[in-house]
Design a protein around this motif. Structure first.
Motif, short mmCIF file in Angstrom:
data_model
loop_
_atom_site.label_atom_id
_atom_site.label_comp_id
_atom_site.label_asym_id
_atom_site.label_seq_id
_atom_site.Cartn_x
_atom_site.Cartn_y
_atom_site.Cartn_z
N ALA A 37 0.83 -1.20 0.00
CA ALA A 37 0.00 0.00 0.00
C ALA A 37 0.87 1.26 0.00
N ALA B 124 1.01 4.19 -2.89
CA ALA B 124 0.82 5.61 -2.58
C ALA B 124 2.02 6.44 -3.01
N ARG C 66 1.29 6.62 8.35
CA ARG C 66 0.92 7.97 7.93
C ARG C 66 0.85 8.89 9.14
#
Length: 407
Positions: A120, A124, A137
């Motif tokens: 992931a 991104a 994040r």
């Protein structure tokens, strides 16, 4: 030149912030810098607006200050800030327990986090290393320090402050436990007699304090930043390990800034540089974003951190949050003098507030800080901000690719 009520020596983010804060409280201020505004540490940083995650496990108080102040700046600073978000990435060689501890510490002080797996993260951030196992994040962002410093100075000027660039402090006269005169060189070239003096000279604070016969022990360190061509990096990238060389990558429009190192220096004006630090920065940042290793280099610069020696001794050196220290020199026999040292660009406004609180207390001014609730001038108009930068000769290398010169 009319004698001001308060003289602020040092036109970086903190000094400009002090001038702004005091003028909002009705104090007559003169702000001076030996060069253009932001020419010291502020304009030679990597431009990261900290969420506080970097310091969450080592200094939760400092981390909480960062998340609070970064939210304030998002409200008041407009185009001085670029909203990017941030990722703390764990490579296969990194300790997973450190990652987990950082996440828990972030949550404990109110820094929001989201954990994603390596696939992931690569989706991104195209080009992210195959070695990334997971990422977290955090609400990091980018700050353009040239604009931020100039906007603070413009607000102070609009409220009556006098701002002088190319105006170094060259001497002070102390009589009867007070500073009774300050010699300004350069563009001013005369003596003034302020009621109060604030030393916001950053890494040079020890030199300014020495003019008043005082010892402010600074322990500056140098760090290298390298800007390279690189399109479309979204978030700030942080290596999720104990802070070390080459563990931050900060995105701009068509460049990224790679940083940094930490090496003690004895003189913030005259220090050696080492090409091996540049090479190490490339190598370590390349472990996160491999294409940066061979990306065309745009510019390289060195910044000096204004670290306060007693604070560094207490905190244990690199890897521990860079707290700020407000020194009231009345305790050392000079009653109308204070220094503000240490800190981070992200917390400059809070540093300025603490300093202005002291100045107002000593001057008998009964007024509260208002800078957290009032937007800086020009922040919705990049052209106007960049005109402020030109007015105050404030262009630094950090954001030279973004800020448009108006000369």
């Amino acid at each position: 030149m009319t004698d001001p009520t308060a003289l602020v020596a040092g036109g970086g983010a903190t000094g400009a912030g002090v001038a702004r804060d005091l003028t909002h409280r009705g104090v007559d201020v003169t702000l001076v810098d030996r060069d253009g505004l932001g020419g010291g540490t502020s304009g030679r940083s990597h431009g990261l607006l900290h969420s506080g995650a970097r310091y969450a496990e080592s200094d939760p108080v400092g981390a909480e200050e960062c998340i609070q102040e970064s939210r304030v700046l998002r409200d008041i600073a407009g185009e001085c800030i670029r909203e990017t978000g941030g990722l703390f990435v764990q490579l296969s060689a990194d300790d997973p327990e450190y990652f987990d501890a950082k996440r828990a510490s972030c949550e404990s002080v109110g820094i929001p986090t989201t954990v994603i797996d390596g696939d992931a993260a690569r989706a991104a951030v195209p080009g992210l290393s195959d070695d990334v196992e997971r990422a977290m994040r955090v609400p990091d962002a980018v700050v353009y320090p040239s604009r931020l410093v100039a906007a603070n100075a413009a607000d102070a000027r609009d409220r009556g402050a006098t701002v002088h660039v190319d105006a170094p402090v060259e001497g002070m006269t102390v009589e009867g436990g007070r500073i009774t005169g300050v010699e300004l060189g350069g563009s001013v070239g005369e003596r003034i007699d302020p009621d109060y003096v604030v030393n916001a000279a950053g890494a040079w604070a020890g030199q300014v304090a020495a003019m008043a016969g005082l010892d402010v022990g600074m322990r500056p360190t140098r760090g290298v930043m390298v800007s390279v061509e690189y399109d479309d990096l979204g978030p700030v990238l942080n290596r999720c390990r104990s802070p070390d060389d080459g563990d931050i990558i900060v995105p701009h429009d068509s460049e990224v800034v790679l940083g940094t190192t930490s090496v003690p220096v004895t003189d913030p004006d005259d220090y050696p540089t080492d090409e091996r630090e540049v090479e190490r920065t490339y190598r370590e940042c390349g472990a996160m974003l491999p294409q940066t290793v061979d990306a065309p280099e745009v510019r390289t610069w060195w910044g000096i951190r204004p670290l306060y020696a007693p604070d560094e001794d207490e905190r244990g050196g690199r890897g521990i949050s860079r707290g700020f220290v407000r020194l009231d020199h009345a305790e050392e026999g000079v009653e109308n003098f204070a220094s503000i040292v240490g800190g981070k660009l992200t917390t400059y406004r809070q540093m300025a507030e603490a300093t202005a609180d002291l100045v107002c207390d000593r001057l008998g001014v009964d007024a509260e800080c208002m800078t957290a609730d009032r937007r800086l001038p020009g922040v919705d108009d990049p052209d106007r901000l960049d005109a402020f930068v030109t007015e105050f000769d404030g262009q630094g290398p950090t954001d030279a690719d973004v800020v448009e010169s108006r000369t």
